[in-house]
Motif scaffolding. Structure first.
Motif, short mmCIF file in Angstrom:
data_model
loop_
_atom_site.label_atom_id
_atom_site.label_comp_id
_atom_site.label_asym_id
_atom_site.label_seq_id
_atom_site.Cartn_x
_atom_site.Cartn_y
_atom_site.Cartn_z
N CYS A 11 0.81 -1.23 0.00
CA CYS A 11 0.00 0.00 0.00
C CYS A 11 0.84 1.27 0.00
O CYS A 11 0.31 2.36 -0.22
CB CYS A 11 -0.98 0.01 1.17
N GLY A 12 2.13 1.16 0.27
CA GLY A 12 3.01 2.31 0.26
C GLY A 12 3.16 3.03 1.60
O GLY A 12 3.92 3.99 1.70
N ALA A 13 2.46 2.58 2.63
CA ALA A 13 2.52 3.24 3.93
C ALA A 13 3.85 3.02 4.64
O ALA A 13 4.32 3.88 5.39
CB ALA A 13 1.37 2.76 4.82
N LEU A 14 4.45 1.87 4.43
CA LEU A 14 5.75 1.54 5.01
C LEU A 14 6.81 1.71 3.93
O LEU A 14 6.63 1.24 2.81
CB LEU A 14 5.75 0.08 5.43
N GLU A 15 7.91 2.35 4.28
CA GLU A 15 9.00 2.53 3.31
C GLU A 15 10.30 2.05 3.94
O GLU A 15 10.56 2.30 5.12
CB GLU A 15 9.12 4.00 2.93
N ILE A 16 11.10 1.37 3.15
CA ILE A 16 12.41 0.93 3.60
C ILE A 16 13.47 1.46 2.64
O ILE A 16 13.18 1.81 1.50
CB ILE A 16 12.52 -0.61 3.72
N GLU A 17 14.69 1.46 3.14
CA GLU A 17 15.82 1.91 2.35
C GLU A 17 16.96 0.93 2.57
O GLU A 17 17.23 0.54 3.71
CB GLU A 17 16.21 3.31 2.83
N ALA A 18 17.61 0.54 1.49
CA ALA A 18 18.78 -0.33 1.57
C ALA A 18 19.93 0.38 0.87
O ALA A 18 19.76 0.92 -0.23
CB ALA A 18 18.50 -1.67 0.91
N THR A 19 21.08 0.41 1.52
CA THR A 19 22.23 1.13 1.00
C THR A 19 23.33 0.16 0.61
O THR A 19 23.62 -0.79 1.33
CB THR A 19 22.77 2.11 2.06
N GLY A 20 23.95 0.45 -0.54
CA GLY A 20 25.03 -0.39 -1.04
C GLY A 20 24.49 -1.45 -1.97
O GLY A 20 23.53 -1.21 -2.70
N ALA A 21 25.12 -2.59 -1.93
CA ALA A 21 24.71 -3.72 -2.78
C ALA A 21 24.38 -4.91 -1.89
O ALA A 21 24.99 -5.09 -0.83
CB ALA A 21 25.83 -4.09 -3.74
N PRO A 22 23.43 -5.72 -2.31
CA PRO A 22 23.13 -6.92 -1.52
C PRO A 22 24.34 -7.86 -1.48
O PRO A 22 25.12 -7.91 -2.43
CB PRO A 22 21.94 -7.56 -2.23
N LEU A 23 24.46 -8.59 -0.39
CA LEU A 23 25.53 -9.58 -0.27
C LEU A 23 25.27 -10.79 -1.14
O LEU A 23 26.19 -11.45 -1.63
CB LEU A 23 25.66 -10.04 1.19
N GLU A 24 23.98 -11.08 -1.30
CA GLU A 24 23.56 -12.28 -2.05
C GLU A 24 22.16 -12.06 -2.56
O GLU A 24 21.38 -11.30 -1.98
CB GLU A 24 23.60 -13.49 -1.13
N MET A 25 21.83 -12.74 -3.64
CA MET A 25 20.46 -12.74 -4.16
C MET A 25 20.16 -14.15 -4.62
O MET A 25 21.03 -14.84 -5.15
CB MET A 25 20.33 -11.79 -5.36
N GLY A 26 18.94 -14.57 -4.38
CA GLY A 26 18.59 -15.92 -4.79
C GLY A 26 17.16 -16.27 -4.48
O GLY A 26 16.31 -15.39 -4.31
N TYR A 27 16.93 -17.56 -4.41
CA TYR A 27 15.60 -18.10 -4.18
C TYR A 27 15.63 -19.02 -2.97
O TYR A 27 16.56 -19.80 -2.79
CB TYR A 27 15.14 -18.92 -5.38
N CYS A 28 14.58 -18.94 -2.15
CA CYS A 28 14.44 -19.86 -1.03
C CYS A 28 13.23 -20.75 -1.28
O CYS A 28 12.16 -20.27 -1.63
CB CYS A 28 14.29 -19.12 0.30
N HIS A 29 13.44 -22.04 -1.08
CA HIS A 29 12.40 -23.04 -1.33
C HIS A 29 11.90 -23.68 -0.03
O HIS A 29 11.15 -24.66 -0.08
CB HIS A 29 12.95 -24.15 -2.24
N CYS A 30 12.29 -23.14 1.13
CA CYS A 30 11.91 -23.79 2.40
C CYS A 30 10.40 -23.68 2.63
O CYS A 30 9.73 -22.78 2.14
CB CYS A 30 12.69 -23.21 3.58
N ASN A 31 9.90 -24.61 3.39
CA ASN A 31 8.47 -24.65 3.68
C ASN A 31 8.01 -23.37 4.38
O ASN A 31 6.92 -22.87 4.11
CB ASN A 31 8.14 -25.88 4.53
N SER A 32 8.83 -22.82 5.29
CA SER A 32 8.44 -21.60 6.00
C SER A 32 8.26 -20.43 5.05
O SER A 32 7.26 -19.71 5.11
CB SER A 32 9.47 -21.24 7.07
N CYS A 33 9.21 -20.21 4.15
CA CYS A 33 9.09 -19.11 3.18
C CYS A 33 7.91 -19.33 2.24
O CYS A 33 7.18 -18.39 1.93
CB CYS A 33 10.38 -18.95 2.37
#
Length: 142
Positions: A11-33
């Motif tokens: 909805c746009g009410a919450l905003e986050i900011e991330a600085t720099g570059a991610p350490l890793e990017m990928g996919y999670c297949h665990c049941n919890s996610c």
């Protein structure tokens, strides 16, 4: 100056900011996610905890911690998922879709032993987590 990426909940009410570059990017297949996201796989960007901050709507953050090591954050207004804090590792996993300016370039599949959606993309498929963070580090076939 480091790159700054801004994202919001659904909805746009919450905003986050991330600085720099991610350490890793990928996919999670665990049941919890999968259960939390309602999807067969979850795309993530992984950051150092001090690289991610809430810039608007902090009072709207809802949290849920099922496993003790993953503190999932969502917007209480729209239910949109934003990130998962992993305090024991000093890392924050930001949902890839929450930061649209980050060019998503996955390099790994986590918990592939639990997959319900096989993906044949040539990327490494880990049984669980990398050994460096307490997982087996064991690769499984595509």
């Amino acid at each position: 100056m480091a790159d700054t990426h801004t994202g919001t909940c659904f909805c746009g009410a919450l905003e986050i900011e991330a600085t720099g570059a991610p350490l890793e990017m990928g996919y999670c297949h665990c049941n919890s996610c999968r259960s939390y996201s309602g999807a067969p796989v979850m795309a993530f960007t992984l950051w150092k905890a001090d690289s991610v901050r809430v810039t608007r709507g902090a009072e709207l953050i809802g949290r849920f911690n099922k496993t003790g090591i993953s503190d999932r954050h969502h917007c209480t207004k729209c239910g949109g998922h934003l990130m998962t804090d992993h305090p024991t590792f000093g890392l924050v996993d930001v949902c890839a879709a929450a930061l649209p300016s980050v060019a998503f370039k996955p390099s790994v599949h986590l918990h592939y032993a639990e997959t319900v959606l096989p993906i044949r993309d040539g990327l490494p498929k880990l049984k669980d987590f990398p050994a460096e963070v307490g997982g087996s580090g064991e690769l499984v076939p595509e």
